[in-house]
Design a protein around this motif. Structure first.
Motif, short mmCIF file in Angstrom:
data_model
loop_
_atom_site.label_atom_id
_atom_site.label_comp_id
_atom_site.label_asym_id
_atom_site.label_seq_id
_atom_site.Cartn_x
_atom_site.Cartn_y
_atom_site.Cartn_z
N THR A 17 0.85 -1.18 0.00
CA THR A 17 0.00 0.00 0.00
C THR A 17 0.88 1.24 0.00
OG1 THR A 17 -1.64 -1.18 1.31
CG2 THR A 17 -1.82 1.21 1.27
N ILE A 18 0.61 2.16 -0.88
CA ILE A 18 1.34 3.42 -0.88
C ILE A 18 0.98 4.17 0.41
CG2 ILE A 18 1.66 5.64 -2.06
CD1 ILE A 18 2.76 3.23 -3.62
N CYS A 19 2.00 4.60 1.12
CA CYS A 19 1.81 5.34 2.37
C CYS A 19 2.16 6.80 2.16
CB CYS A 19 2.72 4.78 3.46
SG CYS A 19 2.38 3.10 3.92
N SER A 20 1.49 7.65 2.89
CA SER A 20 1.83 9.07 2.83
C SER A 20 3.19 9.31 3.48
CB SER A 20 0.76 9.90 3.56
OG SER A 20 0.84 9.65 4.95
N VAL A 21 3.80 10.42 3.13
CA VAL A 21 5.07 10.78 3.74
C VAL A 21 4.90 10.90 5.25
CG1 VAL A 21 6.83 12.59 3.91
CG2 VAL A 21 5.98 11.89 1.68
N SER A 22 3.81 11.52 5.69
CA SER A 22 3.61 11.71 7.13
C SER A 22 3.42 10.36 7.83
CB SER A 22 2.44 12.65 7.41
OG SER A 22 1.23 12.10 6.95
N SER A 23 2.70 9.42 7.22
CA SER A 23 2.55 8.09 7.83
C SER A 23 3.88 7.37 7.92
CB SER A 23 1.57 7.23 7.03
OG SER A 23 0.27 7.71 7.14
N THR A 24 4.65 7.43 6.83
CA THR A 24 5.97 6.79 6.82
C THR A 24 6.84 7.37 7.93
OG1 THR A 24 5.78 6.39 4.46
CG2 THR A 24 8.00 6.29 5.41
N LYS A 25 6.84 8.69 8.07
CA LYS A 25 7.62 9.32 9.14
C LYS A 25 7.09 8.92 10.51
CE LYS A 25 9.59 13.15 6.62
NZ LYS A 25 9.84 14.57 6.54
N ASP A 26 5.77 8.79 10.65
CA ASP A 26 5.20 8.35 11.92
C ASP A 26 5.68 6.95 12.28
OD1 ASP A 26 3.80 10.73 12.22
OD2 ASP A 26 1.87 9.89 11.58
N TYR A 27 5.65 6.03 11.32
CA TYR A 27 6.13 4.66 11.57
C TYR A 27 7.60 4.68 11.94
CZ TYR A 27 1.86 2.96 9.27
OH TYR A 27 0.56 2.70 8.91
N SER A 28 8.39 5.43 11.20
CA SER A 28 9.82 5.52 11.47
C SER A 28 10.10 6.14 12.83
CB SER A 28 10.51 6.33 10.36
OG SER A 28 11.90 6.39 10.58
N ASN A 29 9.37 7.19 13.17
CA ASN A 29 9.56 7.83 14.48
C ASN A 29 9.18 6.89 15.62
OD1 ASN A 29 10.58 10.23 13.46
ND2 ASN A 29 8.57 11.19 13.34
N GLN A 30 8.15 6.07 15.42
CA GLN A 30 7.77 5.10 16.44
C GLN A 30 8.88 4.07 16.63
OE1 GLN A 30 5.12 5.19 18.54
NE2 GLN A 30 6.22 3.53 19.55
N PHE A 31 9.47 3.64 15.52
CA PHE A 31 10.60 2.71 15.59
C PHE A 31 11.75 3.32 16.38
CE2 PHE A 31 14.72 1.55 13.76
CZ PHE A 31 14.74 0.18 14.02
N LYS A 32 12.11 4.57 16.04
CA LYS A 32 13.22 5.24 16.73
C LYS A 32 12.91 5.41 18.22
CE LYS A 32 14.00 8.09 12.84
NZ LYS A 32 14.27 9.42 12.32
N LYS A 33 11.69 5.78 18.54
CA LYS A 33 11.29 5.97 19.93
C LYS A 33 11.43 4.66 20.70
CE LYS A 33 7.11 7.14 22.54
NZ LYS A 33 5.69 7.49 22.39
N ASP A 34 10.98 3.56 20.09
CA ASP A 34 11.04 2.27 20.74
C ASP A 34 12.49 1.80 20.93
OD1 ASP A 34 9.45 0.03 21.81
OD2 ASP A 34 10.44 -1.10 20.22
N VAL A 35 13.31 1.97 19.90
CA VAL A 35 14.72 1.56 19.99
C VAL A 35 15.46 2.37 21.04
CG1 VAL A 35 16.92 1.54 18.73
CG2 VAL A 35 14.86 0.62 17.66
N ARG A 55 19.88 3.89 13.38
CA ARG A 55 19.75 3.52 11.98
C ARG A 55 18.31 3.16 11.73
NH1 ARG A 55 23.71 -0.90 9.79
NH2 ARG A 55 25.08 0.87 10.01
N ASP A 56 17.68 3.85 10.79
CA ASP A 56 16.27 3.60 10.56
C ASP A 56 15.93 3.24 9.12
OD1 ASP A 56 16.67 6.11 9.45
OD2 ASP A 56 14.98 7.05 10.45
#
Length: 157
Positions: A17-35, A55-56
């Motif tokens: 599924t094509i994701c919006s830039v903001s959704s992609t950044k949200d997923y990435s930020n959640q990953f960084k926050k968790d790590v 590294r994300d």
């Protein structure tokens, strides 16, 4: 055939599924926050932290991806790309961001195995397509694309 491969050719070609830039950044930020969470600092997640930076992502050039697909097409019909998580020893050129990866420690490289991504072409039955290590389809002893450019610092937003 891969067991339990539930997709038809048409379904397999359209997975994702094509994701919006903001959704992609949200997923990435959640990953960084968790790590970065204090409870993760001594876990496997800490391998994503290099020089106090998380590294994300990993970048692969379009020509390398096209080459992977072209070589794999010589073996079977390519319906998609499977991305494998892996661990590798690495040595990163700080000026270019290009990396050398190995299953064995590399002189002058990182002494710890780090998370890396590996792209593999997949056929209509869900099988990984074996390709030639020399950049042709004649000797099917390899099967993927690795050694991308870890992100950050290159292409960092």
């Amino acid at each position: 055939m891969t067991e339990n491969w539930p997709y038809s050719l048409k379904e397999a070609e359209n997975i994702g599924t094509i994701c919006s830039v903001s959704s992609t950044k949200d997923y990435s930020n959640q990953f960084k926050k968790d790590v970065a969470a204090p409870s993760r600092q001594n876990s496997y997640d800490s391998r994503f932290i290099i020089d106090n930076t998380i590294r994300d992502a990993e970048f692969f050039g379009i020509k390398s991806i096209e080459n992977l697909i072209a070589i794999a097409q010589k073996q079977a019909t390519v319906v998609g790309i499977r991305v494998y998580y892996g661990l590798a020893y690495e040595k990163i050129n700080p000026e270019t961001g290009l990396t050398q990866i190995s299953t064995e420690p590399i002189e002058g490289g990182d002494p710890e195995m780090r998370p890396r991504l590996f792209l593999v072409a997949v056929d209509e039955k869900g099988n990984d397509i074996m390709i030639g290590l020399g950049g042709n389809g004649d000797d099917p002893n390899g099967n993927g694309l690795g050694g991308g450019s870890p992100q950050p610092p290159y292409g960092q937003n």
